[in-house]
Design a protein around this motif. Structure first.
Motif, PDB file in Angstrom:
ATOM      1  N   ASN A  42      82.135  70.159  33.019  1.00 58.46           N
ATOM      2  CA  ASN A  42      80.787  70.264  33.155  1.00 58.46           C
ATOM      3  C   ASN A  42      80.122  68.851  33.564  1.00 58.46           C
ATOM      4  OD1 ASN A  42      79.955  68.460  30.876  1.00 58.46           O
ATOM      5  ND2 ASN A  42      80.434  70.080  29.565  1.00 58.46           N
ATOM      6  N   TRP A  74      85.072  70.456  27.968  1.00 66.12           N
ATOM      7  CA  TRP A  74      84.648  69.329  27.913  1.00 66.12           C
ATOM      8  C   TRP A  74      85.657  68.130  27.367  1.00 66.12           C
ATOM      9  CZ3 TRP A  74      79.139  67.940  25.900  1.00 66.12           C
ATOM     10  CH2 TRP A  74      78.679  66.613  26.410  1.00 66.12           C
ATOM     11  N   ASP A  88      80.832  80.462  34.878  1.00 63.49           N
ATOM     12  CA  ASP A  88      80.359  79.483  33.721  1.00 63.49           C
ATOM     13  C   ASP A  88      81.237  79.978  32.445  1.00 63.49           C
ATOM     14  OD1 ASP A  88      79.471  77.815  31.701  1.00 63.49           O
ATOM     15  OD2 ASP A  88      77.390  78.113  31.980  1.00 63.49           O
ATOM     16  N   THR A 119      78.981  70.676  40.019  1.00 63.09           N
ATOM     17  CA  THR A 119      80.276  70.509  39.458  1.00 63.09           C
ATOM     18  C   THR A 119      81.304  70.680  40.247  1.00 63.09           C
ATOM     19  OG1 THR A 119      79.398  70.624  37.227  1.00 63.09           O
ATOM     20  CG2 THR A 119      81.879  70.644  37.409  1.00 63.09           C
ATOM     21  N   GLU A 166      82.208  74.998  33.669  1.00 57.06           N
ATOM     22  CA  GLU A 166      81.297  75.487  32.693  1.00 57.06           C
ATOM     23  C   GLU A 166      80.202  74.546  32.794  1.00 57.06           C
ATOM     24  OE1 GLU A 166      81.576  72.623  28.920  1.00 57.06           O
ATOM     25  OE2 GLU A 166      83.721  73.494  29.016  1.00 57.06           O
ATOM     26  N   THR A 167      79.051  74.991  31.972  1.00 53.72           N
ATOM     27  CA  THR A 167      77.850  74.122  31.871  1.00 53.72           C
ATOM     28  C   THR A 167      77.439  73.730  30.416  1.00 53.72           C
ATOM     29  OG1 THR A 167      76.363  75.997  31.189  1.00 53.72           O
ATOM     30  CG2 THR A 167      76.750  75.521  33.707  1.00 53.72           C
ATOM     31  N   SER A 169      73.950  73.706  38.306  1.00 56.53           N
ATOM     32  CA  SER A 169      75.253  72.984  37.525  1.00 56.53           C
ATOM     33  C   SER A 169      76.468  73.241  37.973  1.00 56.53           C
ATOM     34  CB  SER A 169      75.033  73.086  35.938  1.00 56.53           C
ATOM     35  OG  SER A 169      75.881  72.544  35.159  1.00 56.53           O
TER      36      SER A 169
END
Length: 264
Positions: A184, A163, A4, A238, A208-209, A234
């Motif tokens: 994410n 993101w 992550d 993803t 990533e989260t 998560s």
């Protein structure tokens, strides 16, 4: 191993962090802890892959920014991971910190990191990795990176756009600048986000989260082992969705990207 690359460890209560990290490790994962200010970095700089950040939301005034930047300059030699940093030109954020002030702060951060990388000298040195927040500002972010000499020919500083939500022209510029995109689940909720992860070369994708969403002590979000379960589910979701959208399994490439930038 799933990493992550953008997790807010300082949003977890201090008493829960050791249990959380142990649970993530036991599940075959890892995190890159982001910080909101250089001052808050001090509390977790001993953590593996701790990132030195100054979030645009945390900029309060010119005087506060100058004070935090002095701490940043003192701490930049203790880690090669920088984040969360960047720009947010949404109206709500501009009401708190102007475009000029945010840009000055981010420019100072990039110049400091670029100078540190240059001072390190050797091409074999592991790169500085920046986790970048860019809301309605991706073009300006790329401009500032370019002005500091960060581009596809400079492997000593690697920008990772967390993101990504810019437009397609800005995405092209990010790729030309040698940038990566960390993805994410919320990025994949939008049609634009799904289109972007099909376009970005697999060798430029990371997971990533961006969890927890807020400070857990304030909202009662999952802590410790439960928070680790949230992270791992998560990341796996993803990864599976990325493979589905791209029509092939990207697991091996994601793992290679993690090794290249984060050493794991």
């Amino acid at each position: 191993m799933l990493l992550d690359t953008h997790y807010h460890l300082d949003f977890l209560p201090l008493s829960e962090r050791a249990a959380f990290l142990s649970a993530v490790d036991a599940a075959g994962g890892g995190i890159v802890p982001q910080t909101l200010t250089p001052e808050s970095f001090r509390a977790q700089q001993q953590m593996p892959r701790a990132s030195l950040g100054f979030h645009p939301w945390a900029i309060e005034s010119r005087e506060q920014a100058d004070r935090q930047l002095r701490i940043f300059q003192q701490a930049v030699g203790t880690t090669r991971f920088i984040g969360e940093v960047g720009l947010d030109f949404s109206p709500r954020r501009l009401a708190s910190a102007s475009q000029e002030l945010q840009s000055d702060v981010f420019r100072s951060i990039v110049q400091t990191v670029r100078q540190r990388a240059e001072d390190n000298g050797s091409a074999d040195t592991e790169p500085y990795v920046l986790s970048i927040h860019a809301v309605r500002s991706a073009g300006v972010v790329v401009d500032i990176l370019a002005q500091a000499g960060v581009d596809s020919h400079d492997s000593s500083v690697v920008p990772v756009f967390h993101w990504f939500s810019g437009n397609s022209d800005e995405l092209t510029r990010v790729m030309r600048a040698g940038g990566y995109i960390s993805v994410n689940p919320r990025m994949l909720e939008s049609k634009k986000g799904r289109a972007y992860v099909r376009q970005v070369p697999a060798e430029r994708l990371l997971l990533e989260t961006d969890l927890p969403k807020r400070q857990s002590s304030e909202v009662g979000e999952a802590c410790g082992a439960a928070a680790a379960d949230d992270v791992m589910s998560s990341l796996r979701w993803t990864l599976d969705r990325l493979s589905e959208l791209r029509g092939s399994d990207v697991t091996a490439q994601i793992e290679e990207n993690q090794r290249r930038l984060y050493g794991m």
